[in-house]
Design an enzyme around this catalytic site. Sequence first.
Site, short mmCIF file in Angstrom:
data_model
loop_
_atom_site.label_atom_id
_atom_site.label_comp_id
_atom_site.label_asym_id
_atom_site.label_seq_id
_atom_site.Cartn_x
_atom_site.Cartn_y
_atom_site.Cartn_z
N TYR A 155 8.46 1.99 7.71
CA TYR A 155 7.70 3.09 8.32
C TYR A 155 7.34 2.69 9.75
O TYR A 155 6.91 1.56 9.99
CB TYR A 155 6.43 3.37 7.52
CG TYR A 155 6.70 4.04 6.19
CD1 TYR A 155 6.58 5.43 6.06
CD2 TYR A 155 7.09 3.30 5.08
CE1 TYR A 155 6.83 6.05 4.84
CE2 TYR A 155 7.34 3.92 3.85
CZ TYR A 155 7.21 5.29 3.75
OH TYR A 155 7.46 5.92 2.54
N GLU A 156 7.50 3.62 10.68
CA GLU A 156 7.27 3.29 12.09
C GLU A 156 5.85 2.82 12.34
O GLU A 156 5.57 2.13 13.31
CB GLU A 156 7.59 4.48 13.00
CG GLU A 156 6.65 5.67 12.83
CD GLU A 156 6.99 6.83 13.78
OE1 GLU A 156 8.01 6.78 14.47
OE2 GLU A 156 6.20 7.80 13.80
N ALA A 157 4.93 3.18 11.45
CA ALA A 157 3.54 2.74 11.58
C ALA A 157 3.41 1.21 11.47
O ALA A 157 2.34 0.67 11.76
CB ALA A 157 2.68 3.41 10.53
N GLY A 158 4.47 0.53 11.02
CA GLY A 158 4.42 -0.93 10.99
C GLY A 158 4.59 -1.53 9.60
O GLY A 158 4.08 -2.62 9.35
#
Lengths: 308, 308, 258, 258
Positions: free
Chosen positions: D51-54
């Site tokens: 997920y791009e959120a990390g």
Amino acid sequence: MPGKVATMRDAVADLVRDGDTVAIEGFTHLIGFAAGHEIIRQRKRDLTLARMTPDLIYDQMIAGGVARKLIFSWLGNPGVGGLNAIRRRIEPAAVGDGTPLEIEEYSHFGMVARYTAGAANLPFMPLRSYFETDLPKANPLIRPIRSPYSDETVYAVPPLNPDVTIIHAQRADANGNTQIWGLLGCQKEAAFAADRAIVVVEELVDEAVIRADPNRTVIPGLIVDAVVVQPYGAHPSYVQGAYDRDNRFYLDWDPISRDEEKTQAWLREWVYDLDGRAAYVDKLGTERIASLRPGSAPSGSVDYGDYR
Amino acid sequence: MPGKVATMRDAVADLVRDGDTVAIEGFTHLIGFAAGHEIIRQRKRDLTLARMTPDLIYDQMIAGGVARKLIFSWLGNPGVGGLNAIRRRIEPAAVGDGTPLEIEEYSHFGMVARYTAGAANLPFMPLRSYFETDLPKANPLIRPIRSPYSDETVYAVPPLNPDVTIIHAQRADANGNTQIWGLLGCQKEAAFAADRAIVVVEELVDEAVIRADPNRTVIPGLIVDAVVVQPYGAHPSYVQGAYDRDNRFYLDWDPISRDEEKTQAWLREWVYDLDGRAAYVDKLGTERIASLRPGSAPSGSVDYGDYR
Amino acid sequence: MSEPFSKSEMMIVAAARELAGQHVCFVGVGLPNIAVNLAKRTVAPDLELVYEAGVFGARPARLPLSIGDPTIVTGATAVVSMFELFAFYLQRGLIDVGFLGAAQIDRFGNLNSTVIGDYAAPKTRLPGSGGACEIAINARNVFVIMRQSTRSFVERIDFRTSPGNLGGAEQAEAIRRAGGWNGRGPSVVVTDLGIWHFDEAGEMRLDFLHPGATLDEVRATIAWEPRISPSLATTPAPTAVELRLVREELDPEGVYTK
Amino acid sequence: MSEPFSKSEMMIVAAARELAGQHVCFVGVGLPNIAVNLAKRTVAPDLELVYEAGVFGARPARLPLSIGDPTIVTGATAVVSMFELFAFYLQRGLIDVGFLGAAQIDRFGNLNSTVIGDYAAPKTRLPGSGGACEIAINARNVFVIMRQSTRSFVERIDFRTSPGNLGGAEQAEAIRRAGGWNGRGPSVVVTDLGIWHFDEAGEMRLDFLHPGATLDEVRATIAWEPRISPSLATTPAPTAVELRLVREELDPEGVYTK
């Protein structure tokens, strides 16, 4: 054992190849001595060794004849003195008719920036260093770069992408998901920058241990090719929470390494004549190992919350 | 209370000034709603608001009239739809004779790279993004830069150095040493990039709690000007381990924010007419708060070792 | 009347006193480490110790054996990657004082820790920069600790690892400002014989002579004709409190202070 | 004979099947999230969710409500800063598949998620890039999920947020190679009517028509004359197992699948 777990012998045999650029990283903490010794033992040749602080392990590896080139930023026996085997390959008076070691030199931040550029797949990394020093003259890969936003010029270093990076850590699961606490150095950057990565750990843990604290994970198994379980594999350096630096060894190395014959005798006794780390630990003796054990200082636990 | 502990009212009054560039960061997690509401309540003006994902908090702040400009990378109500109050300041058909909001737009990595350049005091940060897109035309601060090592050209973004960065976190000590677990977003970079930093926490802890797990520290007190203790200060966003996202609020905001009058009525009821976060939490009610509580998922503890 | 003390002890105490009023200090091993810890216990109780290995707010429970000793980690405020330490702390301008030593120094405080002789064919290969070149550029102030000798206090250094006042204060200031350096350059050189600050021209000037040291000794251990302050004073001897802290708490085994 | 199913369910199932053989997938919310989780339970059990959120190696215990839902963190393999996620994972080339949606797509798979109308004076202001432009450039393959309509499948997009095959395959390949992009460009567009891949010219080509959809519908919801595969087939309907997983495990409340 499932996943990527391998013996040190197999991991080094399969993943470290003659002529490779090899980075064994770990800044004073978690230095991969067991891996370095296996590289000596397997008589790898023509390696380019990269490491911020070559430390005793590269002094030993270079004495063992595995390297043709060294990329570094600080060349010393920390708190003790110089790295004598390496100096014998650099100072003309000592090199004589032998083959000098090729060197490529940066500052600490320059090395970190090189790994960072490598890990981020960037063609260069800018930094505010090297101004008015002789380092860019000594190393033409340190180059000025102009900002696109002003007349300002800073310096750049190129990416460093090792063929293989080897790191030591407190624990990993069988897939190579690796957790470290204490000094982190530039291990993450060096591992992401590499084509292949070997993780050597004090302890193999269940995946659930890793997943219980995902913010503690430094290296994802995604970029790991082999997990080697090797307790005390960082001796005589240290592992936060597990054992202390064996300073006696750092002191002892100085007189040994000043003499080429004594150096080779040491390599025979502690590397070539042993079949691996377990034998090394046996030879070191339980008393010496026990003397390095610290007291306990628990981190405490935090709650991630169960969301379903 | 010793150290830097302050009330939200004092922290915002002292550290956020009209005309400032303000970054409230936190990517879906730990969004500083309490701080944003206090900025509305104190009727700050002419702010440049920076944030990767403006989210509901900037929709509310911009509806409250605090901002003249927005710097961002993704403008939406995540999982729900658009940010309607902001759109009314951007789309000419809605702006009419009003003052349009100035915008400066990047991609996510562009925003992260801007904060990173700001935190590292670099004149620019290179990245492999923006190729063959219209973004550099829309924003002339996105500029090509040539590598000093090849003919390769990548893009650069300039540093972003907010006058003040505000972040929400699970815990800090009175000196502002702050620990976060779960999503980390770009809070560290945004805080180091700023001239001033406010940390809002769910819980104030003893320094010993921080020092027991130094690898968990995300922001050192060194760069923190005020610590505000404000439980549930991130509602309706969430705090890992403490409470869940209040998704009902995100859904409810859509119809409210589509109507300017309803939006202003909401601001009166939930911001201007309340004197702070405690009143907001009271008004929300214990049942709604309790419904957001997750189950437990402990991280486990590691040992740092006591070396003396 | 004061207790007897060693030259190392005098250096440590002199360096510690110079830290009064400083807040964030980049610590090296050896004498600087003891000096910083002494300052924290005397003139600068709020001093925060930063180690280049990635530690902020260290509270070493014993004398660290290297800049990466595990005792600087346990109980610290923050432990971070070296990228972060060098980029967000040092390069961002958060470090007030960095300590440096070197094999050679010139009258303008430029330092060599790379090679003696020619770089390509050195007589002696030294450790190299490590973090020294970036500390010299980006720490607000640089403190140098070195023992005097004509081999190290030289007319011309063989390699410039860490820039000091370059060819003089005026040039150095212009270059530092134009280049956006955080650092103002070297502010003090503490030696075994005295304490040197830098004059308006950017040259070392002897302001204090340690008790027992003579100007003849100073001149005999320096390769240029040194500037001596017209108001040269004697360094106050270490106090009983300072000596007790050094001997009992900071270096009880006398590793660095004998 | 198969159970009845919705268009959304067909899209999810079709996208999931395309993930066979893939290893590391950048997940978006909504349909892509369900598709990826379905693939992990069927054709790609080793799929790692990023997920791009990390977050790397997420194991969401419920359907995430946003790309930063706390359920993607608890029990994940690694949680990292967004700098690290974008620099060391995506830009380094470790992501095999990225999912993108958009407001507009052209025949070459170029995407617009920024504005409808003129950038400076937009008719409709859309969310903007987020991570889309870097996913389009650096994910090895891009999967697009969009419902067909003449407003979105357009001759000319108003703003190029995410580059696809640019003006055609040959040009796109040369630019991607010369510029050192990790990504090979879009590989599939899954719509509510069928499955499109890209032909040698880099244009969308309809390879599968979903059960119940017609070519007339396809042509009526697309602004250019679409290429239809000479060997056009019907998408196999969702199996009972696929439908059960979607309905009982992945979206039991039918948020995205009704």
